[in-house]
Enzyme design. Structure first.
Site, PDB file in Angstrom:
ATOM      1  N   GLY A  41      33.281  47.311  37.878  1.00  0.00           N
ATOM      2  CA  GLY A  41      33.698  48.018  39.090  1.00  0.00           C
ATOM      3  C   GLY A  41      34.435  49.300  38.771  1.00  0.00           C
TER       4      GLY A  41
ATOM      5  N   GLU B 107      31.733  37.492  35.628  1.00  0.00           N
ATOM      6  CA  GLU B 107      33.185  37.750  35.694  1.00  0.00           C
ATOM      7  C   GLU B 107      33.961  36.441  35.642  1.00  0.00           C
ATOM      8  OE1 GLU B 107      33.201  41.921  38.255  1.00  0.00           O
ATOM      9  OE2 GLU B 107      33.274  40.037  39.327  1.00  0.00           O
TER      10      GLU B 107
ATOM     11  N   ALA C 115      39.380  43.371  41.800  1.00  0.00           N
ATOM     12  CA  ALA C 115      39.117  42.376  42.844  1.00  0.00           C
ATOM     13  C   ALA C 115      38.851  43.116  44.151  1.00  0.00           C
ATOM     14  CB  ALA C 115      40.315  41.443  43.015  1.00  0.00           C
ATOM     15  N   ASP C 116      38.187  42.428  45.057  1.00  0.00           N
ATOM     16  CA  ASP C 116      37.924  43.026  46.373  1.00  0.00           C
ATOM     17  C   ASP C 116      39.029  42.711  47.364  1.00  0.00           C
ATOM     18  OD1 ASP C 116      35.299  44.191  45.773  1.00  0.00           O
ATOM     19  OD2 ASP C 116      34.799  42.112  45.367  1.00  0.00           O
TER      20      ASP C 116
ATOM     21  N   GLY D  67      33.106  40.170  43.457  1.00  0.00           N
ATOM     22  CA  GLY D  67      31.654  40.183  43.556  1.00  0.00           C
ATOM     23  C   GLY D  67      31.097  41.345  44.336  1.00  0.00           C
ATOM     24  N   GLY D  68      31.995  42.282  44.737  1.00  0.00           N
ATOM     25  CA  GLY D  68      31.512  43.480  45.426  1.00  0.00           C
ATOM     26  C   GLY D  68      30.488  44.234  44.584  1.00  0.00           C
ATOM     27  N   GLY D  69      30.618  44.105  43.275  1.00  0.00           N
ATOM     28  CA  GLY D  69      29.664  44.755  42.372  1.00  0.00           C
ATOM     29  C   GLY D  69      28.597  43.790  41.873  1.00  0.00           C
TER      30      GLY D  69
ATOM     31  N   ASP E 246      40.209  42.731  35.022  1.00  0.00           N
ATOM     32  CA  ASP E 246      39.168  42.912  36.030  1.00  0.00           C
ATOM     33  C   ASP E 246      39.783  43.287  37.375  1.00  0.00           C
ATOM     34  OD1 ASP E 246      36.645  43.020  37.119  1.00  0.00           O
ATOM     35  OD2 ASP E 246      36.096  40.951  36.628  1.00  0.00           O
TER      36      ASP E 246
HETATM   37  C1  5RP Z   1      32.501  43.329  40.822  1.00  0.00           C
HETATM   38  C2  5RP Z   1      33.895  43.018  41.218  1.00  0.00           C
HETATM   39  C3  5RP Z   1      34.868  44.141  41.230  1.00  0.00           C
HETATM   40  O1  5RP Z   1      35.946  43.818  40.414  1.00  0.00           O
HETATM   41  C4  5RP Z   1      35.326  44.345  42.646  1.00  0.00           C
HETATM   42  O2  5RP Z   1      34.191  44.543  43.460  1.00  0.00           O
HETATM   43  C5  5RP Z   1      36.272  45.553  42.757  1.00  0.00           C
HETATM   44  O3  5RP Z   1      35.527  46.725  42.626  1.00  0.00           O
HETATM   45  P1  5RP Z   1      36.215  48.151  42.651  1.00  0.00           P
HETATM   46  O4  5RP Z   1      37.155  48.189  41.485  1.00  0.00           O
HETATM   47  O5  5RP Z   1      35.067  49.109  42.506  1.00  0.00           O
HETATM   48  O6  5RP Z   1      36.938  48.311  43.953  1.00  0.00           O
HETATM   49  O7  5RP Z   1      34.256  41.903  41.533  1.00  0.00           O
HETATM   50  O8  5RP Z   1      31.654  42.226  40.966  1.00  0.00           O
END
Ligand code: 5RP
Length: 228
Positions: free
Chosen positions: A30, A107, A87-88, A99-101, A85
């Site tokens: 992400g 993960e 998070a959303d 899981g937004g990505g 990592d």
């Molecule tokens: C990817 C994720 C990311 O950590 C989550 O989507 C956050 O993304 P970003 O840092 O772009 O806001 O879980 O599957």
């Protein structure tokens, strides 16, 4: 730079500065994690930091190669020292939606292989109750996916298969689909996590419960609030 990017960058750089030479790291996915990867690359070049990372997505692996961050695999290490990592959403008990990505399965495997998962978010990701705004991603096998979708709907969700940038159904790095599930809030994340993962065809869901260690929350002014 927009406000969320300032917070993301601040939290990410603070997390990368926790890393010590010799560590084996889980490399998240992400836009927030990318800032951490850039800081790790800087430290490798400027300070001779020695690390090896396990990437949670093909995208992160590509970025690591481009930036000169050495990679390893989970099969080549006993345990990871840290996983970093994004998070959303994250709630006051440090339960998260991720899981937004579309990288939630790897993960979770990587975070579970680490002594500690350090979470990096900007202030906007902190919520009182998960799932009121962000849809919960669930990774499902393509085989019989509409049967799986019906069973997921019976948990109180309105699922929608995720579409990729090319206009076609998104296929994850594992060859599966993502169903983004609208709930009117998720007050008991652990219970929903277990209920979803008991459905045949569900590979995993984006609820991460009891996994977060330190949480670094980047603020709009670039300060970092730390939740231990
Ligand atoms: C990817 C994720 C990311 O950590 C989550 O989507 C956050 O993304 P970003 O840092 O772009 O806001 O879980 O599957």
């Amino acid at each position: 730079m927009s406000d969320p990017a300032i917070g993301k960058r601040a939290a990410a750089r603070a997390a990368a500065d926790l890393v010590e030479s010799g560590m084996r790291l889980g490399l998240g996915s992400g836009s927030t994690f990318l800032f951490a990867l850039e800081r790790l690359a800087e430290r490798i070049q400027q300070d001779g930091l020695r690390i090896a990372g396990v990437a949670t997505s093909n995208g992160t692996a590509e970025a690591a190669r481009r930036l000169g961050v050495p990679l390893t695999t989970l099969d080549d290490v006993d345990r990871l020292d840290l996983a970093i990592d994004g998070a959303d959403e994250i709630d006051p008990a440090k339960a998260m939606i991720k899981g937004g990505g579309a990288a939630l399965v790897r993960e979770k495997i990587v975070a579970a292989s680490a002594r500690e998962m350090v979470v990096i978010v900007d202030d906007s990701k902190c919520v009182l109750v998960l799932g009121k705004k962000f849809l919960l991603p669930v990774e499902v096998l393509p085989f019989g996916w509409q049967q799986t979708e019906r069973k997921i709907a019976a948990t109180g969700a309105v699922p929608t298969r995720r579409i990729g940038k090319d206009g076609k159904p998104l296929v994850t790095d594992n060859g599966n689909f993502i169903l983004d599930c609208r709930y009117d809030g998720i007050p008991t994340p652990a219970a929903l996590h277990d209920r979803l993962n008991a459905i045949p065809g569900v590979l995993d869901n984006g609820l991460f419960v009891g996994m977060a260690g330190r949480v670094l929350v980047g603020q709009k002014d670039g300060a970092v609030r730390r939740i231990d």
